[in-house]
Design an enzyme around this catalytic site. Structure first.
Site, PDB file in Angstrom:
ATOM      1  N   ARG A 518      18.211  33.594  40.730  1.00 34.39           N
ATOM      2  CA  ARG A 518      17.654  32.281  40.730  1.00 34.39           C
ATOM      3  C   ARG A 518      18.027  31.407  42.067  1.00 34.39           C
ATOM      4  O   ARG A 518      19.119  31.495  42.337  1.00 34.39           O
ATOM      5  CB  ARG A 518      17.874  31.441  39.634  1.00 34.39           C
ATOM      6  CG  ARG A 518      17.748  32.114  38.171  1.00 34.39           C
ATOM      7  CD  ARG A 518      16.246  32.071  37.867  1.00 34.39           C
ATOM      8  NE  ARG A 518      15.473  30.839  37.955  1.00 34.39           N
ATOM      9  CZ  ARG A 518      14.404  30.487  37.290  1.00 34.39           C
ATOM     10  NH1 ARG A 518      13.715  31.527  36.777  1.00 34.39           N
ATOM     11  NH2 ARG A 518      13.956  29.392  37.401  1.00 34.39           N
ATOM     12  N   VAL A 519      16.859  30.799  42.405  1.00 32.04           N
ATOM     13  CA  VAL A 519      17.374  29.721  43.756  1.00 32.04           C
ATOM     14  C   VAL A 519      17.347  28.335  43.031  1.00 32.04           C
ATOM     15  O   VAL A 519      17.632  27.370  44.067  1.00 32.04           O
ATOM     16  CB  VAL A 519      16.351  29.871  44.642  1.00 32.04           C
ATOM     17  CG1 VAL A 519      16.464  31.447  45.370  1.00 32.04           C
ATOM     18  CG2 VAL A 519      14.975  29.720  44.324  1.00 32.04           C
ATOM     19  N   ASP A 520      17.144  28.213  41.915  1.00 32.57           N
ATOM     20  CA  ASP A 520      17.277  26.872  41.497  1.00 32.57           C
ATOM     21  C   ASP A 520      18.256  26.793  40.442  1.00 32.57           C
ATOM     22  O   ASP A 520      19.349  27.458  40.443  1.00 32.57           O
ATOM     23  CB  ASP A 520      16.011  26.441  40.433  1.00 32.57           C
ATOM     24  CG  ASP A 520      15.669  27.480  39.532  1.00 32.57           C
ATOM     25  OD1 ASP A 520      16.432  28.450  39.172  1.00 32.57           O
ATOM     26  OD2 ASP A 520      14.650  27.564  38.889  1.00 32.57           O
ATOM     27  N   ASP A 521      18.451  25.376  39.669  1.00 33.44           N
ATOM     28  CA  ASP A 521      19.713  25.341  38.855  1.00 33.44           C
ATOM     29  C   ASP A 521      19.546  25.813  37.479  1.00 33.44           C
ATOM     30  O   ASP A 521      19.906  25.162  36.452  1.00 33.44           O
ATOM     31  CB  ASP A 521      19.820  23.688  38.674  1.00 33.44           C
ATOM     32  CG  ASP A 521      20.329  23.317  40.262  1.00 33.44           C
ATOM     33  OD1 ASP A 521      20.962  24.116  40.889  1.00 33.44           O
ATOM     34  OD2 ASP A 521      19.854  22.151  40.537  1.00 33.44           O
TER      35      ASP A 521
END
Ligand code: PRX
Length: 650
Positions: A518-521
């Site tokens: 994932r590149v998000d939180d």
């Protein structure tokens, strides 16, 4: 190509050349390709001339996707009656393997039909109508897929809530869709743990009532295997077996428009509360059927075991719907892989002659630790195909799976997909695509992945970037329940004209995709998707906690482990009992699976001048990699970093 047995063409795609040709066909003429797949299913009324209509670009108006509009079908009919008409009525649809050795059960397609219809009739008598939401909070007993199919039969929209979620989380989901009916069970054993599910439901209904939402009916399956208390204390409570068993075994099928909703399933996002991912009927159905046929080479009568819980998307698509759409036998396993010992999975594989085993890397890593003897004690000679899902599989786990579990003769399908995508997106095919350990390989038919840089420019050839998709596939979600704006903002706004998955990926010189995570939180803990924001909101419900920031750090078994930084009120100490109380807040608000492993004191958090928490820095501190912190000049107060490093082991 003749469309007569097109599913069989997909199922038997057996060379790279054949895959390339079919793939080309699927993206050059998706309407024709998917129409050929769709014709393999039962449609009460054909779709109108347009197979696909869509807009992915927020600048051109509402984001909208529709497949097979105007066509009328029914998921339950295709899963059950279609097989009975094909002569499979006496074949086993579901095998149930209980938590304890020796607990087992079977249901043929004919028996399934009767059970689904009885429950559908009960739902109708409880006032449930087409498009009404029904909450299902059940453990892995056969009543769980039966409940999903009963909803599908009458056009009710099921919302399955994983039975590990807390009463708060269940209440949130109940309130989200204003369900009037909850289907549940008295209690269950998982491993050696006794779980009082009905108690959780009672609390959730009370929470909902306090917010002015009354649940009218709570149908409770009484688990006779456990000596349990009297669970039916409220006027809304109904005894499942007493009510349902006496109802007629016939129930009329509700013919649904292809774009009518089939189910919603909540999942975590990078911010805010969980999102109600909404799937519709026709496109989801044919894609579940086609991916199962192709990726698992699934045929009528195959014994297929997907270890996922039906509370997650994998249990929807590859335990319930996909296998039944192919006339297979699907295993519902109530227990856990290491109970009573680490040989349980291999025992089940021998016992039922499982052809395909589909599980998560975290389970493989956990089992690998117990040593090979547990595996070798069983034959596993029925196994032909292995699959993994949910998180990147590290090469060591892949090798163990392939060489030890599969004895080097079963290809490993590393399937990349999401709750939102409904079905496999990037995946090998067992006979056609050469594997590379750790790579999900190539796109499924009709799927067009692209890698974008931060400016939204498509990267060609070998590259690393944001994993996006430029055209719709049939099983993509159509909206977030009651929040289409959030749908557009979360998935279609960062890169105009593309669906953004939230993952990063690399493409190698052979065109293979390697998911980097994932590149998000959003964290991925033991294959469970958990939003940092949800855990933080739970932590700050503790009276002494004023602020919290959570990050996921690498963990050898779980993939990621949750590390929380907490700022307490002045004069409050982070004692062991405060730590425990903080963890309890998370257990109460979300569920035990989201509990942080580490809680560290943070007198202050690293923030930019505009007040945004810099999680990148927290991740480095938590992972003990402060040497490679990178640029900290944008921090409002750079001394925070040293303080946090100092406090790390205190
Ligand atoms: O990060 C990816 C990871 O799981 C996320 C989706 O989670 P969820 O919606 O809960 O669905 C899980 C089951 C489909 C993705 O954004 N993920 C899933 N499969 C893989 C994966 N990461 C790497 N490799 C996979 N095969």
């Amino acid at each position: 190509m003749n469309s007569d047995d097109f599913m069989d063409v997909l199922r038997t795609c057996c060379s790279r050349e054949q895959y390339d040709a079919l793939y080309r066909e699927s993206v050059e003429d998706p309407q024709n390709f998917w129409a050929k797949v769709a014709r393999e299913f039962h449609w009460e009324e054909p779709w109108k001339s347009n197979v696909l209509a869509f807009n992915f670009n927020v600048d051109n108006g509402k984001v909208d996707v529709s497949w097979f509009a105007g066509g009328k079908t029914n998921m339950a009919w295709n899963c059950i009656e279609r097989n009975i008409q094909n002569g499979c009525g006496e074949q086993t649809a579901f095998i149930w393997e209980g938590n304890n050795l020796g607990e087992e059960g079977k249901k043929t397609y004919l028996e399934l039909q009767a059970d689904v219809n009885r429950l559908a009739n009960w739902l109708k008598s409880a006032g449930v109508k087409k498009n009404d939401a029904v909450i299902i909070y059940l453990p892995m007993i056969m009543e769980l897929p039966v409940a999903m199919l009963a909803c599908a039969r009458i056009g009710a929209v099921h919302s399955v809530v994983f039975a590990g979620f807390s009463s708060e989380a269940l209440a949130q989901r109940l309130l989200g869709c204003k369900a009037k009916v909850v289907l549940t069970c008295s209690a269950v054993m998982r491993g050696s743990k006794h779980i009082n599910l009905k108690g959780v439901v009672d609390e959730a209904c009370d929470f909902a009532a306090a917010k002015d939402h009354a649940v009218d009916h709570c149908l409770c399956f009484i688990n006779a295997r456990l000596n349990s208390d009297n669970h039916l204390t409220q006027s809304r409570d109904k005894h499942w077996q007493n009510e349902v068993d006496q109802l007629p075994r016939d129930c009329e099928t509700e013919w649904m428009d292809a774009e009518d909703p089939l189910f919603m399933l909540y999942t975590s996002g990078s911010t805010g509360s969980p999102k109600g991912v909404l799937h519709t009927t026709g496109g989801y159905m044919i894609y579940a059927g086609a991916t199962c046929a192709s990726v698992f080479n699934m045929r009528q009568g195959d014994v297929f075991w997907c270890t996922a819980d039906c509370g997650w998307i994998t249990g929807h698509t590859y335990l319930t719907y996909g296998p039944l759409l192919n006339g297979a036998t699907s295993i519902v396993f109530e227990g856990v892989p290491n109970y009573p010992d680490a040989g349980r999975c291999w025992n089940i594989i021998d016992k039922y002659k499982v052809k395909t085993f589909y599980t998560a890397p975290t389970a493989l890593r956990a089992l690998q630790r117990y040593g090979d003897d547990f595996v070798k004690a069983y034959k596993r000679s029925s196994l032909k195909i292995l699959g993994t899902v949910g998180e990147p599989i590290n090469p060591e786990a892949w090798q163990w799976y392939f060489n030890v579990v599969g004895e080097g003769r079963c290809p490993v399908m590393d399937t990349w997909w999401q709750t939102e995508t409904g079905g496999h997106m990037i995946t090998p095919l067992p006979l056609a695509i050469e594997q590379k350990p750790g790579s999900a390989t190539l796109p499924f038919f009709g799927v067009e992945p692209v890698l974008l840089n931060e400016n939204g420019v498509e990267l060609l050839d070998e590259a690393e970037g944001y994993l996006c998709f430029k055209t719709p596939w049939p099983s993509m979600f159509r909206t977030l329940f009651a929040d289409h704006q959030r749908y557009e903002e979360s998935y279609f706004s960062m890169f105009k004209g593309y669906y953004f998955s939230g993952d990063g990926a690399k493409r190698d010189a052979d065109g293979y995709y390697w998911i980097t995570g994932r590149v998000d939180d959003v964290m991925n803990v033991s294959g469970h998707r958990i939003g940092t924001a949800e855990v933080e909101s739970a932590l700050v419900t503790h009276a002494e906690c004023v602020e919290a920031a959570v990050v996921g750090i690498d963990h050898p078994i779980k993939g990621q482990s949750i590390y929380a930084f907490v700022t307490l009120r002045e004069s409050c100490e982070l004692t062991n009992s405060t730590r425990k109380a903080l963890v309890d807040c998370v257990r109460a608000m979300i569920g035990p699976f989201a509990a942080p492993d580490t809680i560290q004191r943070a007198p202050a958090l690293p923030k930019t001048r505009s007040g945004k928490i810099m999680r990148r820095i927290l991740r480095k501190i938590a992972s003990r990699e402060e040497e490679s912190l990178g640029d900290t000049s944008t921090l409002a107060d750079p001394t925070v970093v040293d303080t946090l490093v100092e406090l790390r082991d205190k």
